[in-house]
Scaffold this active site. Sequence first.
Site, PDB file in Angstrom:
ATOM      1  N   PHE A  15       0.742  -1.225  -0.187  1.00 43.87           N
ATOM      2  CA  PHE A  15       0.352  -0.148   0.226  1.00 43.87           C
ATOM      3  C   PHE A  15       0.898   1.025  -0.105  1.00 43.87           C
ATOM      4  O   PHE A  15       1.309   2.430   0.601  1.00 43.87           O
ATOM      5  CB  PHE A  15      -0.762  -0.125   1.196  1.00 43.87           C
ATOM      6  CG  PHE A  15      -1.277  -1.393   2.200  1.00 43.87           C
ATOM      7  CD1 PHE A  15      -3.027  -1.633   0.594  1.00 43.87           C
ATOM      8  CD2 PHE A  15      -1.168  -2.639   2.084  1.00 43.87           C
ATOM      9  CE1 PHE A  15      -3.656  -2.402   0.337  1.00 43.87           C
ATOM     10  CE2 PHE A  15      -2.324  -3.639   2.661  1.00 43.87           C
ATOM     11  CZ  PHE A  15      -3.277  -4.010   1.979  1.00 43.87           C
ATOM     12  N   GLY A  41       4.830  -1.730  10.883  1.00 42.70           N
ATOM     13  CA  GLY A  41       3.824  -1.985   9.590  1.00 42.70           C
ATOM     14  C   GLY A  41       4.571  -2.263   8.625  1.00 42.70           C
ATOM     15  O   GLY A  41       4.058  -2.100   7.895  1.00 42.70           O
ATOM     16  N   ASP A  66       6.028  -5.995  12.889  1.00 42.11           N
ATOM     17  CA  ASP A  66       4.605  -6.423  12.387  1.00 42.11           C
ATOM     18  C   ASP A  66       4.203  -7.697  13.036  1.00 42.11           C
ATOM     19  O   ASP A  66       5.474  -8.652  13.602  1.00 42.11           O
ATOM     20  CB  ASP A  66       4.742  -6.089  10.793  1.00 42.11           C
ATOM     21  CG  ASP A  66       3.150  -6.351  10.367  1.00 42.11           C
ATOM     22  OD1 ASP A  66       1.858  -6.575  11.274  1.00 42.11           O
ATOM     23  OD2 ASP A  66       3.178  -5.810   9.317  1.00 42.11           O
ATOM     24  N   GLY A  70      -2.082  -8.913   9.598  1.00 44.58           N
ATOM     25  CA  GLY A  70      -3.290  -8.225   9.231  1.00 44.58           C
ATOM     26  C   GLY A  70      -4.160  -6.625  10.311  1.00 44.58           C
ATOM     27  O   GLY A  70      -3.778  -7.216  11.240  1.00 44.58           O
ATOM     28  N   SER A 119       2.952  -4.291  18.007  1.00 40.72           N
ATOM     29  CA  SER A 119       3.477  -2.913  18.194  1.00 40.72           C
ATOM     30  C   SER A 119       3.722  -2.231  19.462  1.00 40.72           C
ATOM     31  O   SER A 119       5.472  -1.743  20.374  1.00 40.72           O
ATOM     32  CB  SER A 119       3.253  -2.176  17.221  1.00 40.72           C
ATOM     33  OG  SER A 119       3.537  -0.343  17.476  1.00 40.72           O
ATOM     34  N   ASP A 136       3.193   3.296  10.624  1.00 41.84           N
ATOM     35  CA  ASP A 136       1.763   2.584   8.872  1.00 41.84           C
ATOM     36  C   ASP A 136       1.250   1.220   9.052  1.00 41.84           C
ATOM     37  O   ASP A 136       0.905   0.643   8.425  1.00 41.84           O
ATOM     38  CB  ASP A 136       2.594   2.607   7.611  1.00 41.84           C
ATOM     39  CG  ASP A 136       1.703   2.616   6.872  1.00 41.84           C
ATOM     40  OD1 ASP A 136       0.485   3.082   6.595  1.00 41.84           O
ATOM     41  OD2 ASP A 136       2.666   1.806   5.703  1.00 41.84           O
ATOM     42  N   HIS A 139      -5.201   0.950  11.309  1.00 42.11           N
ATOM     43  CA  HIS A 139      -5.745   2.686  11.449  1.00 42.11           C
ATOM     44  C   HIS A 139      -6.809   3.318  12.134  1.00 42.11           C
ATOM     45  O   HIS A 139      -7.380   3.698  11.798  1.00 42.11           O
ATOM     46  CB  HIS A 139      -5.536   2.601   9.675  1.00 42.11           C
ATOM     47  CG  HIS A 139      -4.645   2.676   9.017  1.00 42.11           C
ATOM     48  ND1 HIS A 139      -2.643   2.328   8.904  1.00 42.11           N
ATOM     49  CD2 HIS A 139      -3.840   3.145   7.675  1.00 42.11           C
ATOM     50  CE1 HIS A 139      -2.204   2.687   8.213  1.00 42.11           C
ATOM     51  NE2 HIS A 139      -2.996   2.999   7.174  1.00 42.11           N
ATOM     52  N   HIS A 164       1.680   7.559   7.238  1.00 45.38           N
ATOM     53  CA  HIS A 164       1.340   7.072   5.929  1.00 45.38           C
ATOM     54  C   HIS A 164      -0.736   7.096   6.219  1.00 45.38           C
ATOM     55  O   HIS A 164      -0.490   6.901   7.033  1.00 45.38           O
ATOM     56  CB  HIS A 164       1.621   5.791   5.977  1.00 45.38           C
ATOM     57  CG  HIS A 164       1.427   5.636   3.536  1.00 45.38           C
ATOM     58  ND1 HIS A 164       1.063   4.692   3.799  1.00 45.38           N
ATOM     59  CD2 HIS A 164       1.514   6.564   3.466  1.00 45.38           C
ATOM     60  CE1 HIS A 164       0.477   4.731   2.084  1.00 45.38           C
ATOM     61  NE2 HIS A 164       0.780   6.526   2.094  1.00 45.38           N
ATOM     62  N   ASP A 165      -0.425   7.573   4.926  1.00 46.76           N
ATOM     63  CA  ASP A 165      -2.385   7.012   5.062  1.00 46.76           C
ATOM     64  C   ASP A 165      -3.803   8.801   6.187  1.00 46.76           C
ATOM     65  O   ASP A 165      -4.324   8.429   6.691  1.00 46.76           O
ATOM     66  CB  ASP A 165      -2.768   6.333   5.461  1.00 46.76           C
ATOM     67  CG  ASP A 165      -2.490   4.952   4.603  1.00 46.76           C
ATOM     68  OD1 ASP A 165      -2.707   5.388   3.265  1.00 46.76           O
ATOM     69  OD2 ASP A 165      -1.691   4.056   5.134  1.00 46.76           O
TER      70      ASP A 165
HETATM   71  N1  SAH Z   1       3.927  -0.576   5.352  1.00 45.95           N
HETATM   72  C1  SAH Z   1       3.099  -1.348   4.092  1.00 45.95           C
HETATM   73  C2  SAH Z   1       1.367  -1.254   4.697  1.00 45.95           C
HETATM   74  C3  SAH Z   1       1.151  -1.826   6.098  1.00 45.95           C
HETATM   75  S1  SAH Z   1       0.019  -2.746   5.842  1.00 45.95           S
HETATM   76  C4  SAH Z   1       3.023  -1.537   3.140  1.00 45.95           C
HETATM   77  O1  SAH Z   1       4.026  -0.539   2.229  1.00 45.95           O
HETATM   78  O2  SAH Z   1       2.860  -2.122   2.329  1.00 45.95           O
HETATM   79  C5  SAH Z   1       0.327  -1.817   8.324  1.00 45.95           C
HETATM   80  C6  SAH Z   1       0.398  -4.262   8.971  1.00 45.95           C
HETATM   81  O3  SAH Z   1       0.159  -3.580  10.157  1.00 45.95           O
HETATM   82  C7  SAH Z   1      -0.510  -4.885   8.825  1.00 45.95           C
HETATM   83  O4  SAH Z   1       0.463  -5.425   7.906  1.00 45.95           O
HETATM   84  C8  SAH Z   1      -0.452  -4.968   9.935  1.00 45.95           C
HETATM   85  O5  SAH Z   1      -0.108  -6.410  10.048  1.00 45.95           O
HETATM   86  C9  SAH Z   1       0.377  -4.605  10.831  1.00 45.95           C
HETATM   87  N2  SAH Z   1      -0.738  -4.026  11.828  1.00 45.95           N
HETATM   88  C10 SAH Z   1      -1.841  -3.526  12.317  1.00 45.95           C
HETATM   89  N3  SAH Z   1      -1.767  -3.932  13.567  1.00 45.95           N
HETATM   90  C11 SAH Z   1      -0.627  -3.589  14.189  1.00 45.95           C
HETATM   91  C12 SAH Z   1      -0.223  -3.860  15.651  1.00 45.95           C
HETATM   92  N4  SAH Z   1      -1.253  -3.178  16.676  1.00 45.95           N
HETATM   93  N5  SAH Z   1       0.976  -4.528  16.247  1.00 45.95           N
HETATM   94  C13 SAH Z   1       1.825  -5.013  14.787  1.00 45.95           C
HETATM   95  N6  SAH Z   1       1.100  -4.465  13.830  1.00 45.95           N
HETATM   96  C14 SAH Z   1       0.484  -4.106  13.242  1.00 45.95           C
HETATM   97 MG    MG Z   2      -0.407   2.941   4.694  1.00 45.01          MG
END
Ligand code: SAH
Ligand code: MG
Length: 203
Positions: A15, A41, A66, A70, A119, A136, A139, A164-165
């Site tokens: 993304f 992320g 991560d 997901g 995280s 990232d 969200h 991001h986003d």
């Molecule tokens: N940076 C990536 C997109 C990240 S998508 C790119 O460039 O494509 C968001 C990611 O955050 C997902 O893989 C999800 O598993 C992770 N995520 C969401 N909440 C989280 C948490 N509390 N701890 C660790 N990872 C998390």
């Molecule tokens: Mg993003």
Amino acid sequence: MDGHLLSVARRVKGFMPDAEGQDLHQAGLEGGRLGPLLEIGSYCGKSAVYLGSAARAAGTVLFTVDHHHGSEENQAGWEHHDPEVVDPRSGRMDTLPFLRRTLEDAGLEDFVVAVVGESTTVAAHWGTQVGLLFIDGGHALDVAMADYDAWARFVLPGGILAIHDVFEDPADGGQAPFEVWQSAVADGFTPISTTGSLRTLRR
Ligand code: SAH
Ligand code: MG
């Protein structure tokens, strides 16, 4: 950015539009002068290639955090779901094998350290100050704000926070990253760039 790394970044699932990735790479080069880079992320490693390439050039490393199961918005039935990343054994998402292949294809295994875990749990035991923090992860508002609250303290003076986003207009996307950006500004981070939905600030 190195042509091979750019082609890997462009073809990996994820993304991160290329223009935003290149801006992130620039921010990584700058932050990398001060200390290591840290990403929340990883997903399949798309942004990790843009940042990992900067870490290599700056003579430092990228930590990418991560749990690989997901975010809410990546689960089946949600907008950003990809059935290819579901582990048939468990029926859960597992993007770690994709991340590992991406880093291997990119030749960045010596410069990108995958940290697998939740995280805020990792943050609670973390101690290293960073030259750049890229948020990232999840969200949802509570998740995104928890990432900011847990990790922002590790950004070195002069270091970069990238988010991001970020969409100011709710018609363009969820508001949590924008709220995180507003908190960062209120906390004294200075905005330095906007490319698409990527915003960078300096401590
Ligand atoms: N940076 C990536 C997109 C990240 S998508 C790119 O460039 O494509 C968001 C990611 O955050 C997902 O893989 C999800 O598993 C992770 N995520 C969401 N909440 C989280 C948490 N509390 N701890 C660790 N990872 C998390
Ligand atoms: Mg993003």
